[in-house]
Scaffold this motif. Structure first.
Motif, PDB file in Angstrom:
ATOM      1  N   VAL B  74       0.852  -1.191   0.000  1.00  0.00           N
ATOM      2  CA  VAL B  74       0.000   0.000   0.000  1.00  0.00           C
ATOM      3  C   VAL B  74       0.886   1.239   0.000  1.00  0.00           C
ATOM      4  CG1 VAL B  74      -1.601   1.300   1.505  1.00  0.00           C
ATOM      5  CG2 VAL B  74      -1.903  -1.172   1.183  1.00  0.00           C
ATOM      6  N   SER B  75       0.377   2.364  -0.521  1.00  0.00           N
ATOM      7  CA  SER B  75       1.029   3.636  -0.206  1.00  0.00           C
ATOM      8  C   SER B  75      -0.017   4.731  -0.174  1.00  0.00           C
ATOM      9  CB  SER B  75       2.146   3.966  -1.192  1.00  0.00           C
ATOM     10  OG  SER B  75       1.617   4.356  -2.429  1.00  0.00           O
ATOM     11  N   VAL B  91      -5.273   0.743 -13.833  1.00  0.00           N
ATOM     12  CA  VAL B  91      -5.304  -0.440 -12.963  1.00  0.00           C
ATOM     13  C   VAL B  91      -4.990  -0.103 -11.501  1.00  0.00           C
ATOM     14  CG1 VAL B  91      -4.738  -2.061 -14.812  1.00  0.00           C
ATOM     15  CG2 VAL B  91      -2.884  -1.001 -13.473  1.00  0.00           C
ATOM     16  N   ALA B  93      -5.686   0.551  -7.942  1.00  0.00           N
ATOM     17  CA  ALA B  93      -6.792   0.364  -6.990  1.00  0.00           C
ATOM     18  C   ALA B  93      -6.642   1.363  -5.850  1.00  0.00           C
ATOM     19  CB  ALA B  93      -6.788  -1.064  -6.448  1.00  0.00           C
ATOM     20  N   LYS B  94      -7.749   2.003  -5.486  1.00  0.00           N
ATOM     21  CA  LYS B  94      -7.717   3.066  -4.476  1.00  0.00           C
ATOM     22  C   LYS B  94      -8.688   2.740  -3.349  1.00  0.00           C
ATOM     23  CE  LYS B  94      -6.968   6.106  -8.404  1.00  0.00           C
ATOM     24  NZ  LYS B  94      -7.535   7.073  -9.357  1.00  0.00           N
ATOM     25  N   PHE B  95      -8.349   3.120  -2.135  1.00  0.00           N
ATOM     26  CA  PHE B  95      -9.314   2.968  -1.039  1.00  0.00           C
ATOM     27  C   PHE B  95      -9.041   4.011   0.029  1.00  0.00           C
ATOM     28  CE2 PHE B  95      -6.830   0.823   2.373  1.00  0.00           C
ATOM     29  CZ  PHE B  95      -5.698   0.459   1.668  1.00  0.00           C
ATOM     30  N   LYS B  96     -10.039   4.200   0.895  1.00  0.00           N
ATOM     31  CA  LYS B  96      -9.907   5.168   1.982  1.00  0.00           C
ATOM     32  C   LYS B  96      -9.839   4.460   3.316  1.00  0.00           C
ATOM     33  CE  LYS B  96     -11.607   9.573   0.390  1.00  0.00           C
ATOM     34  NZ  LYS B  96     -12.613  10.629   0.509  1.00  0.00           N
ATOM     35  N   GLY B  97      -8.990   4.961   4.199  1.00  0.00           N
ATOM     36  CA  GLY B  97      -8.911   4.424   5.550  1.00  0.00           C
ATOM     37  C   GLY B  97      -9.990   5.019   6.430  1.00  0.00           C
ATOM     38  N   TYR B 103      -5.488   5.871   0.149  1.00  0.00           N
ATOM     39  CA  TYR B 103      -4.447   4.892  -0.120  1.00  0.00           C
ATOM     40  C   TYR B 103      -4.564   4.347  -1.539  1.00  0.00           C
ATOM     41  CZ  TYR B 103      -4.045   4.634   5.003  1.00  0.00           C
ATOM     42  OH  TYR B 103      -3.877   4.919   6.333  1.00  0.00           O
ATOM     43  N   LEU B 105      -3.178   0.666  -3.808  1.00  0.00           N
ATOM     44  CA  LEU B 105      -2.418  -0.587  -3.845  1.00  0.00           C
ATOM     45  C   LEU B 105      -1.447  -0.442  -5.007  1.00  0.00           C
ATOM     46  CD1 LEU B 105      -5.297  -3.194  -3.353  1.00  0.00           C
ATOM     47  CD2 LEU B 105      -3.507  -2.587  -1.741  1.00  0.00           C
ATOM     48  N   ASP B 140      -5.764  -3.631 -10.847  1.00  0.00           N
ATOM     49  CA  ASP B 140      -7.212  -3.818 -10.989  1.00  0.00           C
ATOM     50  C   ASP B 140      -7.545  -4.061 -12.461  1.00  0.00           C
ATOM     51  OD1 ASP B 140      -9.898  -3.909 -10.600  1.00  0.00           O
ATOM     52  OD2 ASP B 140     -10.142  -1.781 -10.129  1.00  0.00           O
TER      53      ASP B 140
END
Lengths: 425, 425
Positions: B74-75, B91, B93-97, B103, B105, B140
């Motif tokens: 992750v970064s 591709v 992939a993004k997400f929120k904490g 963040y 991948l 992704d």
């Protein structure tokens, strides 16, 4: 490796933002670099130590008949829904793929391993077995702490065992408990205790934590002179007497570096993992699971053993076995000798770092303390005149007072090999 | 390891959903298990092969002065915004904490490594250096294909080098190119070619792909008898003559298993990575990057070498060196002898699997083909009467016709060691 090319940054002032001695030293000596809040890059030094710890773990897991596998970091949401933990584990990070698929970043792998073993297990003849992995996990922690002590992304060794009976699980569980003691002892950790703990949201009955007794630890543990040891959850607050013998217990701080659980059938039942028993009935296997925080183990060694000058590793965990330091002269003689020794040691398969920089002796020694190879060979004009290398030791948890302080130049490889052997005991 | 405890599921019918020979065999022989669409668990067999491939890669990367590190999966989103790729790499992939942090991948680590090296690099004296990692990445992808050939989560070896000049980069680039040839040759891959390729969204100028020539490959590559080789992007469609000699080129299919790029200053400039040059000016280092798909390399070996009976590995990549098979008799004599040989081989440090199951000979031989240890020792009543073990070989890319087919029981360990040595050439 020449020190000037080593992709590591040493800091000579105070380390901003680091609250504990071990975290400070990990940053100061350039073992770790924070890529994001709670996620670290392991530098060539940090990664060498972690790989050494991994090697010890692998040997001990293989010795208890573990089979190493690798499960994914990511998984689909379904298996977490199946186990009932999709909405209950607060550190579970979730994301959606472009095609709409729901994913999670696994903070632990009970779901993934149970799903995998469903594809494998059919009959009691296959049992017992244990699978383990050393792998990256992500926990969406609200707060992080002390470098590798509490991170969001971390390397963990997690193992899962499968049995036909509770008694078989118990027998195996205590084999792993003993293997864990060997792992931490081989890593050079001194004050590690196994304490009874609650199983929390993992399910199951009996569980133990491996705690490094240390003032900076987040956990409170209770130790009784009778041998009873437990964590806070197992002790009624305000009534801190030993449940076994009734005596008052000692309350100390600990860093949790490992944990083991007797899970029972929590996951095999909820996820419908079954096998055909000897009597022909379908049964859920009894499971155990066993974790070690790999990066945290490195951090724990630093908390316990680093001094003001640098980390102190044992031979098994040190990033380099030997550092060769030339105290540079004008004619380049010390550098030439140091380089020859360096090449000879490397040819003998010894992990060696070379310092022939044009720098002051004090700077070189300070850097060597931070890099922390257990054996340092110093080549000076005076030593050269005597055809010797001066030897200095920096070893965790070992008395080096009886070790030789000079190696003759013509036996330096054999002498170094002997010293490594001596320090590996 | 006893075969009945090996946490592996072999399939004896057709494999649903697998479209290529290699993918079918990986599933049939129980090397991989699909945890989610595009994410696989490597079983004890698959992981042993991947670890063997990793060992070869490490040795060759260390031989070109690589320093192994480990960067996070992750970064934070910021470094991807800084490089300008946050919104352009589809591709990603993004997400929120939970705390609101953004963040990603990492599908590749140019951003992460450049940010890390910013913390390390100050002066030209540190250059050149190369850092590499063997690590999990996530892309992704809209579609996945052929097991480990195209996945969403995958293990990659990625390396990044830093230089003071284009000529220094070029010199190093071709050292790595040669190291890659050695990696794939040591893995037992035969038809690997390096072809010129475009640099795509990686930036930079010159790039090469390593392609395994194979009918099931997704890529089209062009080969000219004059030695010119390039991928599709480098050839004008409809005009498939060699740009070097003008002759018509051969068009073949390939599986991309590695790629190397001369990146120039794309990332060091956009992310402000600088060093002080010998003349006192601040400069951006010239970068190269070098990838190998580790899981894909295993898959490529299967595509190239598996036959209808099972995988064929060379000694360096095989999951076990030896499988000992007892053709079970009523008195248990063959089992007892097989078990003794198994213990002796293991004591000699040879990775050995034991089959003493109460099963038909045909079933045992078929399973041995699927597990694919290069050396098989068969203990039958007839062999026992002659005090020998029968030897069968299953080795990728090696003529075993001159190898001994019987080992005397009292020299079986030494004979096996000799055979391993012979097959490791």
């Amino acid at each position: 490796m020449k020190i000037e090319n080593l992709c590591v940054k040493r800091l000579y002032g105070d380390v901003a933002g680091a609250t504990t001695a071990g975290h400070k030293m990990a940053v100061k000596a350039g073992y770790i670099y924070q890529t994001f809040q709670g996620g670290y890059t392991l530098t060539p030094l940090g990664w060498r130590v972690v790989r050494n710890i991994e090697k010890i773990i692998r040997e001990e897991m293989d010795a208890v008949d573990g089979q190493e596998i690798l499960m994914p970091v990511v998984s689909g949401a379904e298996i977490w829904r199946e186990s009932g933990r999709y909405d209950t584990v607060d550190v579970l990070a979730k994301f959606k793929g472009r095609g709409g698929a729901e994913y999670v970043l696994n903070p632990t792998h009970e779901e993934v391993v149970t799903d995998f073993v469903k594809s494998v297990l059919t009959t009691y003849r296959q049992l017992p077995f244990m699978v383990y992995q050393i792998q990256t996990k992500f926990r969406d922690e609200l707060r992080v702490r002390a470098g590798l002590i509490r991170t969001r992304e971390f390397i963990m060794k997690d193992a899962y065992s499968f049995h036909t009976s509770q008694s078989d699980l118990e027998k195996y569980y205590y084999r792993v408990l003993d293997a864990y003691k060997r792992v931490f002892a081989r890593c050079g950790l001194r004050n590690v205790v196994d304490v009874l703990s609650s199983t929390g949201d993992m399910g199951g009955s009996i569980a133990h934590e491996f705690q490094l007794i240390n003032e900076m630890g987040e956990d409170t543990i209770y130790l009784c002179d009778c041998g009873f040891r437990a964590n806070k959850e197992m002790v009624t607050e305000g009534n801190e007497v030993c449940p076994k013998c009734g005596a008052p217990m000692h309350k100390v701080r600990g860093i949790e570096i490992g944990n083991i659980f007797q899970l029972g059938t929590k996951y095999s039942a909820s996820m419908h993992l079954t096998y055909t028993a000897a009597d022909g009935t379908e049964q859920n296997p009894i499971m155990g699971c066993y974790g070690i925080g790999v990066g945290r183990t490195m951090a724990a060694i630093l908390e316990e053993s680093a001094d003001e000058y640098g980390p102190r590793w044992n031979m098994a965990t040190a990033p380099f076995a030997v550092q060769v330091i030339a105290l540079t002269d004008k004619e380049g003689k010390t550098n030439a000798t140091a380089e020859k020794i360096y090449n000879d040691l490397r040819a003998a398969g010894i992990e060696t770092l070379l310092d022939t920089r044009d720098a002051r002796a004090g700077e070189k020694f300070a850097d060597a303390d931070l890099i922390a190879a257990p054996i340092r060979l110093v080549i000076s004009t005076k030593n050269l005149a005597n055809n010797v290398a001066e030897v200095k030791y920096r070893v965790n948890d070992m008395d080096t007072s009886g070790m030789p302080t000079l190696f003759a130049l013509d036996t330096v490889v054999a002498d170094t090999q002997n010293a490594i052997k001596q320090l590996s005991k």
